[in-house]
Design a protein around this motif. Structure first.
Motif, PDB file in Angstrom:
ATOM      1  N   ASP A  20       7.450  -7.129 -17.367  1.00 41.58           N
ATOM      2  CA  ASP A  20       7.376  -8.355 -16.520  1.00 41.58           C
ATOM      3  C   ASP A  20       7.770  -9.657 -17.026  1.00 41.58           C
ATOM      4  O   ASP A  20       8.153 -10.636 -16.584  1.00 41.58           O
ATOM      5  N   LEU A  52       3.144 -13.288 -10.997  1.00 37.81           N
ATOM      6  CA  LEU A  52       3.735 -12.525 -12.006  1.00 37.81           C
ATOM      7  C   LEU A  52       4.524 -13.370 -13.210  1.00 37.81           C
ATOM      8  O   LEU A  52       5.014 -14.450 -13.139  1.00 37.81           O
ATOM      9  N   ASN A  79       4.653 -12.486  -4.671  1.00 37.24           N
ATOM     10  CA  ASN A  79       4.822 -11.487  -5.775  1.00 37.24           C
ATOM     11  C   ASN A  79       5.455 -10.278  -4.993  1.00 37.24           C
ATOM     12  O   ASN A  79       5.790 -10.039  -3.972  1.00 37.24           O
ATOM     13  N   GLU A  80       6.223  -9.502  -5.952  1.00 34.64           N
ATOM     14  CA  GLU A  80       6.941  -8.564  -5.760  1.00 34.64           C
ATOM     15  C   GLU A  80       6.111  -7.258  -5.420  1.00 34.64           C
ATOM     16  O   GLU A  80       5.011  -7.182  -5.531  1.00 34.64           O
ATOM     17  N   TYR A  81       6.484  -6.333  -4.433  1.00 38.15           N
ATOM     18  CA  TYR A  81       5.881  -5.207  -4.328  1.00 38.15           C
ATOM     19  C   TYR A  81       5.948  -4.420  -5.514  1.00 38.15           C
ATOM     20  O   TYR A  81       6.695  -4.347  -6.551  1.00 38.15           O
ATOM     21  N   ASP A  82       4.871  -3.333  -5.601  1.00 38.18           N
ATOM     22  CA  ASP A  82       4.786  -2.568  -6.718  1.00 38.18           C
ATOM     23  C   ASP A  82       5.599  -1.565  -6.711  1.00 38.18           C
ATOM     24  O   ASP A  82       5.538  -0.442  -6.489  1.00 38.18           O
ATOM     25  N   HIS A  83       6.877  -1.744  -7.478  1.00 37.93           N
ATOM     26  CA  HIS A  83       8.005  -0.546  -7.458  1.00 37.93           C
ATOM     27  C   HIS A  83       7.250   0.602  -8.482  1.00 37.93           C
ATOM     28  O   HIS A  83       7.833   1.795  -7.827  1.00 37.93           O
ATOM     29  N   MET A  84       6.549   0.380  -9.196  1.00 41.34           N
ATOM     30  CA  MET A  84       6.017   1.885  -9.989  1.00 41.34           C
ATOM     31  C   MET A  84       5.073   2.431  -9.025  1.00 41.34           C
ATOM     32  O   MET A  84       5.182   3.816  -9.050  1.00 41.34           O
ATOM     33  N   GLU A  85       4.238   1.920  -8.207  1.00 44.31           N
ATOM     34  CA  GLU A  85       3.628   2.656  -7.212  1.00 44.31           C
ATOM     35  C   GLU A  85       4.444   3.411  -6.222  1.00 44.31           C
ATOM     36  O   GLU A  85       4.177   4.441  -6.158  1.00 44.31           O
ATOM     37  N   TYR A 132      -0.456   3.277   0.409  1.00 42.99           N
ATOM     38  CA  TYR A 132      -0.055   2.437  -0.423  1.00 42.99           C
ATOM     39  C   TYR A 132      -1.164   1.487  -0.574  1.00 42.99           C
ATOM     40  O   TYR A 132      -1.712   1.118   0.484  1.00 42.99           O
TER      41      TYR A 132
END
Length: 227
Positions: A20, A52, A79-85, A132
């Motif tokens: 981040d 973030l 905020n960005e979406y959770d790319h790790m999820e 999700y």
């Protein structure tokens, strides 16, 4: 006419332990943007963005270079979406950045492999293939609500800076231009770090002025990054 500046964050520390935070290049990109805005005498009347670290740091370095001490008003809409999820739903073996890095290093073209995995994970998300924390539909609604709220706060001729990520900016483009949802992937992939997308705020409508302007970086190709 009022105008909203959607500013993508500077380069983050991708695949590092603390993704981040901005990289050194990301800090430089943010400062160069601020200097460019200063030279063009563009000042915000309202400054906001996501919660973030990379959003805050981009805003800090940009506004410092601009010579502006305006308070940053955090909005979770940006905020960005959770790319790790998304990645772990699509590929359960990707439990952390180390696992992803090990997989990519074994590929002939690591960056192309990473992009394909990201794209496939986004398509899964759009199709609600898995469960999700934030669905695709919720993400769309959240971003548009954030844009509408900022537009409503602007006075005639006012300017708002929104420091955010590629996902929310691409989502705004999909909505404003009435594009197919799958075009989200291409739009997001083209966004340069610290680029500016401008939205005109009319009496009864929002309209696109410019998309992904990174002219402040074009004097040095090494400054132009996409992640």
């Amino acid at each position: 006419m009022a105008m909203i500046y959607l500013i993508r964050h500077g380069q983050a520390s991708f695949l590092k332990e603390d993704y981040d935070k901005l990289s050194e290049l990301g800090v430089a990109q943010s400062g160069i943007l601020g200097e460019s805005l200063k030279n063009r005498k563009i000042e915000p009347d309202f400054t906001t963005g996501g919660s973030l670290v990379r959003h805050h740091e981009t805003a800090t370095h940009c506004l410092n270079a601009l010579g502006n001490s305006m308070k940053y008003e955090e909005m979770g809409h940006w905020n960005e979406y959770d790319h790790m999820e998304l990645l772990t739903r699509h590929h359960p073996a990707f439990t952390d950045y180390e696992a992803i890095g090990n997989h990519l290093r074994a590929q002939e073209n690591p960056m192309a492999a990473l992009q394909q995995i990201l794209n496939d994970s986004i398509l899964d998300w759009m199709e609600e293939k898995y469960s999700y924390a934030v669905t695709w539909k919720q993400f769309k609604a959240r971003v548009w609500e954030g844009l509408t709220q900022v537009a409503e706060q602007l006075e005639k001729g006012g300017r708002a800076f929104i420091f955010t990520s590629g996902g929310p900016i691409a989502m705004v483009m999909i909505k404003m231009l009435n594009l197919e949802e799958k075009q989200f992937i291409e739009l997001q992939g083209r966004l340069v770090n610290s680029s500016v997308t401008k939205i005109l705020v009319g009496r009864n409508k929002l309209s696109l002025s410019t998309y992904n302007d990174y002219s402040h970086l074009e004097h040095n190709a090494e400054l132009i990054t996409y992640r």
